[in-house]
Design a protein around this motif. Structure first.
Motif, PDB file in Angstrom:
ATOM      1  N   UNK A 166       0.808  -1.208   0.000  1.00 26.13           N
ATOM      2  CA  UNK A 166       0.000   0.000   0.000  1.00 26.13           C
ATOM      3  C   UNK A 166       0.847   1.266   0.000  1.00 26.13           C
ATOM      4  N   UNK A 167       0.231   2.355  -0.425  1.00 26.91           N
ATOM      5  CA  UNK A 167       0.951   3.614  -0.575  1.00 26.91           C
ATOM      6  C   UNK A 167       1.461   4.156   0.755  1.00 26.91           C
ATOM      7  N   UNK A 168       0.679   3.988   1.818  1.00 27.18           N
ATOM      8  CA  UNK A 168       1.119   4.518   3.121  1.00 27.18           C
ATOM      9  C   UNK A 168       2.426   3.865   3.557  1.00 27.18           C
ATOM     10  N   UNK A 169       2.530   2.561   3.394  1.00 26.05           N
ATOM     11  CA  UNK A 169       3.766   1.861   3.742  1.00 26.05           C
ATOM     12  C   UNK A 169       4.921   2.320   2.874  1.00 26.05           C
ATOM     13  N   UNK A 170       4.665   2.517   1.583  1.00 24.08           N
ATOM     14  CA  UNK A 170       5.718   2.970   0.671  1.00 24.08           C
ATOM     15  C   UNK A 170       6.203   4.366   1.049  1.00 24.08           C
ATOM     16  N   UNK A 171       5.278   5.238   1.399  1.00 22.83           N
ATOM     17  CA  UNK A 171       5.659   6.594   1.807  1.00 22.83           C
ATOM     18  C   UNK A 171       6.491   6.565   3.100  1.00 22.83           C
ATOM     19  N   UNK A 172       6.135   5.679   4.003  1.00 21.72           N
ATOM     20  CA  UNK A 172       6.874   5.576   5.261  1.00 21.72           C
ATOM     21  C   UNK A 172       8.307   5.097   5.012  1.00 21.72           C
ATOM     22  N   UNK A 173       8.455   4.131   4.120  1.00 22.92           N
ATOM     23  CA  UNK A 173       9.795   3.645   3.793  1.00 22.92           C
ATOM     24  C   UNK A 173      10.599   4.745   3.102  1.00 22.92           C
ATOM     25  N   UNK A 174       9.968   5.463   2.194  1.00 22.32           N
ATOM     26  CA  UNK A 174      10.659   6.555   1.505  1.00 22.32           C
ATOM     27  C   UNK A 174      11.195   7.581   2.503  1.00 22.32           C
ATOM     28  N   UNK A 175      10.385   7.905   3.480  1.00 22.99           N
ATOM     29  CA  UNK A 175      10.818   8.854   4.502  1.00 22.99           C
ATOM     30  C   UNK A 175      11.924   8.246   5.354  1.00 22.99           C
ATOM     31  N   UNK A 176      11.775   6.980   5.695  1.00 20.15           N
ATOM     32  CA  UNK A 176      12.753   6.323   6.556  1.00 20.15           C
ATOM     33  C   UNK A 176      14.143   6.265   5.942  1.00 20.15           C
ATOM     34  N   UNK A 177      14.219   6.075   4.608  1.00 19.83           N
ATOM     35  CA  UNK A 177      15.525   6.006   3.945  1.00 19.83           C
ATOM     36  C   UNK A 177      15.941   7.380   3.400  1.00 19.83           C
ATOM     37  N   UNK A 178      15.142   8.403   3.697  1.00 18.46           N
ATOM     38  CA  UNK A 178      15.401   9.785   3.263  1.00 18.46           C
ATOM     39  C   UNK A 178      15.652   9.846   1.754  1.00 18.46           C
ATOM     40  N   UNK A 179      14.738   9.240   1.016  1.00 16.05           N
ATOM     41  CA  UNK A 179      14.852   9.282  -0.446  1.00 16.05           C
ATOM     42  C   UNK A 179      14.211  10.574  -0.937  1.00 16.05           C
ATOM     43  N   UNK A 180      15.018  11.580  -1.064  1.00 15.41           N
ATOM     44  CA  UNK A 180      14.573  12.922  -1.443  1.00 15.41           C
ATOM     45  C   UNK A 180      15.604  13.499  -2.413  1.00 15.41           C
ATOM     46  N   UNK A 181      15.726  12.890  -3.600  1.00 13.25           N
ATOM     47  CA  UNK A 181      16.849  13.195  -4.483  1.00 13.25           C
ATOM     48  C   UNK A 181      16.899  14.655  -4.929  1.00 13.25           C
ATOM     49  N   UNK A 182      18.093  15.183  -4.876  1.00 12.35           N
ATOM     50  CA  UNK A 182      18.382  16.531  -5.355  1.00 12.35           C
ATOM     51  C   UNK A 182      19.785  16.494  -5.945  1.00 12.35           C
ATOM     52  N   UNK A 183      19.945  15.908  -7.141  1.00 12.98           N
ATOM     53  CA  UNK A 183      21.276  15.698  -7.704  1.00 12.98           C
ATOM     54  C   UNK A 183      22.009  17.012  -7.957  1.00 12.98           C
ATOM     55  N   UNK A 184      23.336  16.984  -7.811  1.00 12.49           N
ATOM     56  CA  UNK A 184      24.107  18.208  -8.002  1.00 12.49           C
ATOM     57  C   UNK A 184      24.162  18.669  -9.452  1.00 12.49           C
ATOM     58  N   UNK A 185      23.865  17.749 -10.383  1.00 17.11           N
ATOM     59  CA  UNK A 185      23.904  18.099 -11.806  1.00 17.11           C
ATOM     60  C   UNK A 185      22.623  17.615 -12.474  1.00 17.11           C
ATOM     61  N   UNK A 186      22.121  18.375 -13.409  1.00 16.05           N
ATOM     62  CA  UNK A 186      20.874  18.028 -14.096  1.00 16.05           C
ATOM     63  C   UNK A 186      21.198  17.296 -15.397  1.00 16.05           C
ATOM     64  N   UNK A 187      21.842  16.134 -15.263  1.00 15.68           N
ATOM     65  CA  UNK A 187      22.255  15.400 -16.464  1.00 15.68           C
ATOM     66  C   UNK A 187      22.004  13.903 -16.307  1.00 15.68           C
ATOM     67  N   UNK A 188      20.995  13.542 -15.546  1.00 15.69           N
ATOM     68  CA  UNK A 188      20.716  12.134 -15.294  1.00 15.69           C
ATOM     69  C   UNK A 188      19.883  11.462 -16.354  1.00 15.69           C
ATOM     70  N   UNK A 189      19.508  12.190 -17.391  1.00 12.27           N
ATOM     71  CA  UNK A 189      18.688  11.638 -18.471  1.00 12.27           C
ATOM     72  C   UNK A 189      19.142  12.256 -19.790  1.00 12.27           C
ATOM     73  N   UNK A 190      19.098  11.498 -20.888  1.00  7.73           N
ATOM     74  CA  UNK A 190      19.435  12.080 -22.192  1.00  7.73           C
ATOM     75  C   UNK A 190      18.542  13.259 -22.561  1.00  7.73           C
ATOM     76  N   UNK A 191      17.352  13.310 -21.969  1.00  8.36           N
ATOM     77  CA  UNK A 191      16.442  14.419 -22.249  1.00  8.36           C
ATOM     78  C   UNK A 191      16.941  15.731 -21.664  1.00  8.36           C
ATOM     79  N   UNK A 192      17.822  15.652 -20.663  1.00 11.12           N
ATOM     80  CA  UNK A 192      18.300  16.862 -19.996  1.00 11.12           C
ATOM     81  C   UNK A 192      19.803  17.097 -20.139  1.00 11.12           C
ATOM     82  N   UNK A 193      20.553  16.042 -20.397  1.00 11.16           N
ATOM     83  CA  UNK A 193      22.003  16.184 -20.525  1.00 11.16           C
ATOM     84  C   UNK A 193      22.357  16.913 -21.819  1.00 11.16           C
ATOM     85  N   UNK A 194      23.456  17.656 -21.835  1.00  5.00           N
ATOM     86  CA  UNK A 194      23.897  18.301 -23.072  1.00  5.00           C
ATOM     87  C   UNK A 194      24.144  17.260 -24.163  1.00  5.00           C
TER      88      UNK A 194
END
Length: 223
Positions: A166-194
């Motif tokens: 369920x979504x509530x459990x997934x949200x709790x795990x996301x918070x627990x592992x602090x999955x809040x990505x903010x990469x230092x560079x915006x090049x993680x996809x061919x759509x955004x990389x130069x």
């Protein structure tokens, strides 16, 4: 609810340790790491892995998860590994993959006519396993859930928890592992990389893409 992760020489460890880390934190889920035998396995990044179970004593699975890695072409050519995937996949409720692991599932016959994703550099090979390519971090088509390349395994793991518990459990795990990505560079996809960077990285993958294409062709010729 048991989630089994298949490992093999040349596996990308983050493909399975990312989702394993988040899935193992969810209530009611047990994990197992499965390989041909219990000898140490070297990942494509150099980490050594020892499985919990060999193919011949692996427990029944509710979820089969197949990660990717540079070892996928050899895995596809391994009769014992493919026999296990076919057997475990036929018994599992959910068939899942991360990165190029989807090509192992596809070679086993589980992706024909179904929407799927994989690492961007290998995405164009999906029709070779009968899959319908869809560019997304996670794609769900019935009981088939596929994740994109490497780090997408964490997104995949959270999506799997949402489907299983369920979504509530997934949200709790996301918070627990602090999955809040903010990469230092915006090049993680061919759509955004130069474009020059995308071209350079694409060239780096050319040999790996050809190796996988050759293994898929050989498998199709000798099913």
């Amino acid at each position: 609810m048991r989630v089994g992760f298949l490992v093999f020489p040349g596996v990308t460890q983050l493909d399975f340790t990312g989702p394993l880390q988040v899935v193992s934190a969810a209530p009611g889920i047990e994990t197992a790491v499965i390989a041909k035998d219990r000898q140490p396995i070297r990942s494509d990044g150099g980490l050594t892995i020892v499985a919990d179970h060999a193919f011949n004593d692996a427990p029944p699975l509710d979820v089969l998860c197949v990660p990717g890695g540079l070892g996928v072409p050899d895995a596809i050519r391994d009769p014992a590994l493919m026999a296990y995937v076919k057997r475990a996949g036929a018994e599992a409720t959910w068939l899942t993959s991360v990165c190029t692991g989807v090509f192992i599932l596809g070679t086993a016959g589980f992706t024909d006519g179904r929407r799927a994703t994989t690492h961007w550099a290998f995405h164009h090979l999906l029709p070779l396993i009968g899959a319908v390519p869809e560019k997304s971090r996670v794609v769900t088509d019935g009981n088939l859930i596929s994740g994109g390349g490497v780090t997408a395994g964490i997104d995949f793991g959270l999506s799997l928890i949402g489907a299983l518990v369920g979504e509530t459990a997934a949200r709790a795990v996301q918070l627990g592992v602090e999955y809040d990505p903010a990469p230092p560079f915006n090049s993680g996809s061919p759509d955004r990389a130069p474009p020059p960077l995308t071209a350079a990285v694409t060239a780096r993958f050319q040999g790996d893409v050809q190796s996988l294409a050759d293994s898929l062709a050989a498998s199709a010729a000798h099913p």
